[in-house]
Structures are given as structure tokens and as C-alpha cells.
Design an enzyme around this catalytic site. Structure first.
Site, short mmCIF file in Angstrom:
data_model
loop_
_atom_site.label_atom_id
_atom_site.label_comp_id
_atom_site.label_asym_id
_atom_site.label_seq_id
_atom_site.Cartn_x
_atom_site.Cartn_y
_atom_site.Cartn_z
N ARG A 125 0.83 -1.22 0.00
CA ARG A 125 0.00 0.00 0.00
C ARG A 125 0.86 1.27 0.00
O ARG A 125 1.93 1.31 0.62
CB ARG A 125 -0.97 -0.04 1.19
CG ARG A 125 -1.92 -1.22 1.03
CD ARG A 125 -2.93 -1.28 2.11
NE ARG A 125 -3.82 -0.12 2.08
CZ ARG A 125 -4.69 0.16 3.05
NH1 ARG A 125 -4.77 -0.62 4.09
NH2 ARG A 125 -5.47 1.20 2.94
N ASP A 323 -15.15 2.96 3.01
CA ASP A 323 -14.90 1.57 3.39
C ASP A 323 -16.08 0.65 3.09
O ASP A 323 -16.00 -0.57 3.28
CB ASP A 323 -14.58 1.48 4.89
CG ASP A 323 -13.23 2.11 5.20
OD1 ASP A 323 -12.38 2.19 4.30
OD2 ASP A 323 -13.03 2.52 6.35
N ARG A 354 -10.15 -3.06 -4.36
CA ARG A 354 -11.55 -3.43 -4.11
C ARG A 354 -12.44 -3.30 -5.35
O ARG A 354 -13.54 -3.85 -5.37
CB ARG A 354 -12.12 -2.61 -2.95
CG ARG A 354 -11.54 -3.06 -1.62
CD ARG A 354 -12.08 -2.30 -0.44
NE ARG A 354 -11.58 -2.92 0.79
CZ ARG A 354 -11.57 -2.32 1.98
NH1 ARG A 354 -12.05 -1.10 2.11
NH2 ARG A 354 -11.09 -2.96 3.03
C1 S3P Z 1 -9.35 5.68 8.09
C2 S3P Z 1 -9.46 6.42 6.94
C3 S3P Z 1 -9.82 5.83 5.65
C4 S3P Z 1 -10.41 4.43 5.79
C5 S3P Z 1 -9.66 3.58 6.77
C6 S3P Z 1 -9.63 4.24 8.13
C7 S3P Z 1 -8.97 6.37 9.34
O1 S3P Z 1 -8.70 5.76 4.80
O2 S3P Z 1 -10.44 3.78 4.53
O3 S3P Z 1 -10.26 2.30 6.89
O4 S3P Z 1 -9.15 5.81 10.43
O5 S3P Z 1 -8.49 7.52 9.26
P1 S3P Z 1 -8.26 7.00 3.88
O6 S3P Z 1 -8.30 8.17 4.75
O7 S3P Z 1 -6.89 6.70 3.40
O8 S3P Z 1 -9.26 7.05 2.78
#
Ligand code: S3P
Length: 444
Positions: A125, A323, A354
Site C-alpha cells: 500500500r 470503506d 476493491r
Molecule cells: C481511516 C481512513 C480511511 C479508511 C480507513 C480508516 C482512518 O482511509 O479507509 O479504513 O481511520 O483515518 P483514507 O483516509 O486513506 O481514505
């Protein structure tokens, strides 16, 4: 490692009242801010999933005394902003992007260096999105090719505040910069191009830190904080995770005869895209008993089955449901007509790609799902016509979304590599069984 396989029998309906585990985002942040605070922070409703536990163990490894979780209760003896110690070994973040990106911001402000590693999925990632702003602030970070983990961060006690416009709508990157900003000299300003979850800002305020947010236009917001302040311990009551509730919201919507209440769910407006999108599709969802718990809005979510219709998903709702798309694609498969998603290229860099993984999985069960660069086109309405064997690709939300798909299938679905469900939703299978989903887990 053994393969945990889910076997889903077709059909069923969901009835009853359930409570899903604590919010993952809030659980991570409670450990981070509780550790950096002065005094003892008590957390209740903590998510005892592997992701949040990776954050907890990382702070223990940096010398913080943390007890629990026991029945969701965690006690953190804060060490203050400057009290973290260099860990003896590298910190393993497992499957958790949130742990790695938010911790990077905190470690950048320490007077020590440390290495952050992850599992096979996390190791693929992108971390350049946090390396770039942290380097501008003065941290030295080395990574693998193309900004992939492991990351070795040489922190600095002389970070400089920056003015940073996020290149993508990401709460993780926003939070990373704000957390580093706590240690920087001057005022750190972050502009997010579209609203993303604001748990970091809310919780910082809950710990007594001043954070300003100003709306710049319909979508963009600027968030500001000055370095050098302190956090004061508090009590955090973690609501249930709307991202975990989402599987049951879709399940109860698409299974005729369902009537389900999901209790005590966090409905922070930066997280409720799933409710808005399902309602646009014609879902029957009521918020009951709305209240506020520790600075976060909470409600019981009452869902009854409804015939869903395909829609064009408004792009401004994408970051607010980021998500939830694996299970929203399942909703689209059960809806009459076409659903079109655009503006969701971020889905390609989640725990799995996804877009591709869900398009493959839905095609395998006989649904017309066409992946596009930044979304998907799903022609729904028919039943899932084929029995299929699905692979989760190290992604908990694929495992759970395809379990929900079984409700509209005509033949069993098997899903391999499901141990990852424990990263966000320990007890998923038992809870799903208790309200009528015909799923069983076996070691294969
Ligand atoms: C999250 C932010 C999101 C989400 C992740 C949790 C967080 O990611 O997809 O499961 O706790 O700040 P991104 O901010 O990279 O989109």
C-alpha cells in the site's frame, strides 16, 4: 498458515437486535492520544480486533503502560508528548494502514528512529502520501521502492509546520500531518479537498487541544493547529463501527422479510455515506434514539427489507462511504437496474484492489459487474445464479461483503482466506448466525 473458509448457504432473513464491535478509527486514535496525554485515559467499547491491537502493542513497545482490552475496557497511563521511548524492535502494523500512516506522523516528531512494517497486503500500500508531507516538515524517511513499506523514520525534535493541501481526500494523511503538527514549530494547516472522517480533530479537542476547522467552499475544509501544546487525559466511550454495521444494513435491506436493529452505532456525518446511498437506492432505514456519546453522535439503526433500485452514486458521498463499497456493490447486485460508481479510484489501494476484486467476485456468482478505472457499473436485479469459490485477497471487507451476498444466492458460496475478518470484526460469524445469516466457518 491455515485457511479459514466461510461457507454461506443461500437465502435467509435477518431479524432481532444486535450490537457490532467498536469503531476502528476511534479505537486507534484513543490509544495514540491517550498515550501522549498527561494522566490516565480510560477507554470503553474498544475494538478488540487485530488492527487496533497493532496500534496498542506499538505504544506498549514505545514504553507506554496500557492494560486491557478486557471486555472492551482499556486503561492507558499517558506519558506526555515527550515521553515515548525508542522501541527495541521494529513495529509491526499487521494489516492496518491506519496504524502505519498515523503512527508515521507521531514518530516523525520523536527524537529517535524506528521502523514500521506490515503484512503482505500492507506492504503493497502506498506510503508516499505520508512520506511527502512529513519530509517537508523535516523528518527523514526511507522506504522500499515507490514508497512502499517497511518505512524507517528518523524523527526530529525540530519539525516545521507546513501548509499542506492533500492530493486526495484521505483522513489518514490528514491525521498524519496533524499529529506531526503537534510536534512542529508554528501553525500546521491542512486543506482537505472533500470531507473525510474527522475523528482526529474531534478527539484532539476532547483531550483539550485547540484545533480550528474552516470551510473553504462546498467541499474543501482547512484544519489548523499549533505545535507545542499538551493533551489532557480523558474518558473515551467508543461507539459501534458504522463500517461494521454496514454489512448488516445491506443484509437486512436485501433479504426479504428482514427487520433488524443495530444498536449504538456511531453516525458521525463524515461516516454516514452508506446510509445516504442506501436511502437513495430506496432502503428503509430509520435512525432511532439519536444521542451524543463523548463528542460523537450515536443512534440505533433500524433496517427493514426493501426493493432497492440502481442509482448513479453522487461523487461527493464517496469519501463518506469509502470503506463500505464492497458491500454496497452487493446491494447494487440485488437492486433493480443499473448502479454506476465513479470518482472512487482510492478503492484500488485499500487492503485489496476493491474494484477489481469485487468485480471478479460478483462475476463469479453470475452478476454483470464491470470494473472501470475509478469505479464500477453493476447491472443488478437477478439472483446470484452460480455457486462460486471466492478468495478474499487479504481483505476483511471482501470476506464479509461476499458473506452478505449469500442472502440473494441460489447456491452456496465459499470464501477462502477469511481469518482477516478478525482485523476489524471479531465475532462476525457468530453475530451473523445469531440474526439469521446462514454462514459457517471451517479450517480448510
Ligand atoms: C481511516 C481512513 C480511511 C479508511 C480507513 C480508516 C482512518 O482511509 O479507509 O479504513 O481511520 O483515518 P483514507 O483516509 O486513506 O481514505
Amino acid at each position: 498458515m491455515k485457511n479459514l473458509r466461510f461457507i454461506v448457504q443461500p437465502g435467509g432473513k435477518l431479524t432481532g437486535r444486535i450490537r457490532v464491535p467498536g469503531d476502528k478509527s476511534i479505537s486507534h486514535r484513543s490509544i495514540m492520544l491517550g498515550s501522549l496525554a498527561e494522566g490516565v485515559t480510560e477507554v470503553t467499547g474498544f475494538l478488540e480486533g487485530e488492527d487496533a491491537l497493532a496500534t496498542l502493542k506499538a505504544f506498549q513497545a514505545m514504553g507506554v503502560e496500557i492494560t486491557g482490552p478486557t471486555n472492551g475496557k482499556v486503561t492507558i497511563k499517558g506519558v506526555g508528548m515527550k515521553g515515548l521511548k525508542q522501541p527495541v524492535e521494529s513495529l509491526n502494523m499487521g494489516n492496518s494502514g491506519t496504524s502505519m500512516r498515523l503512527l508515521s506522523g507521531i514518530v516523525a516528531g520523536q527524537e529517535f528512529s524506528c521502523t514500521l512494517t506490515g503484512d503482505a497486503s500492507l506492504s503493497k500500500r502506498p506510503m508516499k502520501r505520508v512520506i511527502d508531507p512529513l519530509s517537508l516538515m523535516g523528518a527523514k524517511i526511507s522506504s522500499q521502492d515507490k514508497g512502499l513499506p517497511p518505512l524507517t523514520i528518523q524523527g526530529s525534535s525540530q519539525l516545521k509546520a507546513i501548509d499542506y493541501t492533500l492530493p486526495m481526500a484521505s483522513a489518514q494523511v490528514k491525521s498524519c500531518v496533524l499529529l506531526a503538527g503537534l510536534y512542529a514549530e508554528g501553525e500546521t494547516r491542512v486543506v482537505e479537498p472533500a470531507p473525510t472522517r474527522d475523528h482526529t480533530e474531534r478527539m484532539l479537542r476532547g483531550f483539550g487541544y485547540q484545533v480550528e476547522s474552516t470551510k473553504l467552499d462546498d467541499l474543501a475544509t482547512e484544519i489548523r493547529l499549533s505545535g507545542g501544546g499538551k493533551l489532557t487525559a480523558t474518558h473515551i466511550d467508543v461507539p459501534s463501527d458504522i463500517s461494521s454495521a454496514a454489512f448488516f444494513m445491506v443484509a437486512a435491506s436485501i433479504a426479504p422479510g428482514s427487520d433488524l436493529v443495530i444498536e449504538h452505532v456511531g453516525i458521525n456525518p463524515t461516516r454516514t455515506g452508506i446510509i445516504d446511498i442506501l436511502k437513495l437506492m430506496g432502503a428503509d432505514i430509520l435512525l432511532e434514539n439519536e444521542r451524543e456519546v463523548g463528542g460523537e453522535p450515536v443512534a440505533d439503526i433500524h433496517v427493514r427489507a426493501a426493493q432497492l433500485e440502481g442509482i448513479v452514486i453522487p461523487e461527493h458521498l464517496v469519501p463518506l462511504a469509502i470503506d463500505e463499497f464492497p458491500v454496497l456493490f452487493v446491494a447494487a447486485s440485488a437492486a433493480q437496474g443499473q448502479t454506476i460508481l465513479t470518482g472512487a479510484e482510492e478503492l484500488r489501494v485499500k487492503e485489496s484492489d476493491r474494484i477489481q476484486v469485487m468485480a471478479d467476485a460478483l462475476q463469479a456468482v453470475g452478476i454483470d459487474a464491470q470494473p472501470t478505472e475509478d469505479g464500477m457499473i453493476v447491472n443488478g436485479g437477478s439472483q446470484l445464479a452460480q455457486s462460486a469459490a471466492i478468495i478474499s485477497h487479504h481483505d476483511h471487507r471482501i470476506s464479509m461483503a461476499m458473506t452478505v451476498a449469500g442472502l440473494r444466492a441460489v447456491a452456496p458460496i465459499t470464501i477462502d482466506d477469511c481469518a482477516n475478518v478478525n482485523t476489524s470484526f471479531p465475532g462476525f460469524v457468530k453475530l451473523a448466525q445469531s440474526v439469521g445469516l446462514m454462514v459457517a466457518a471451517e479450517e480448510a
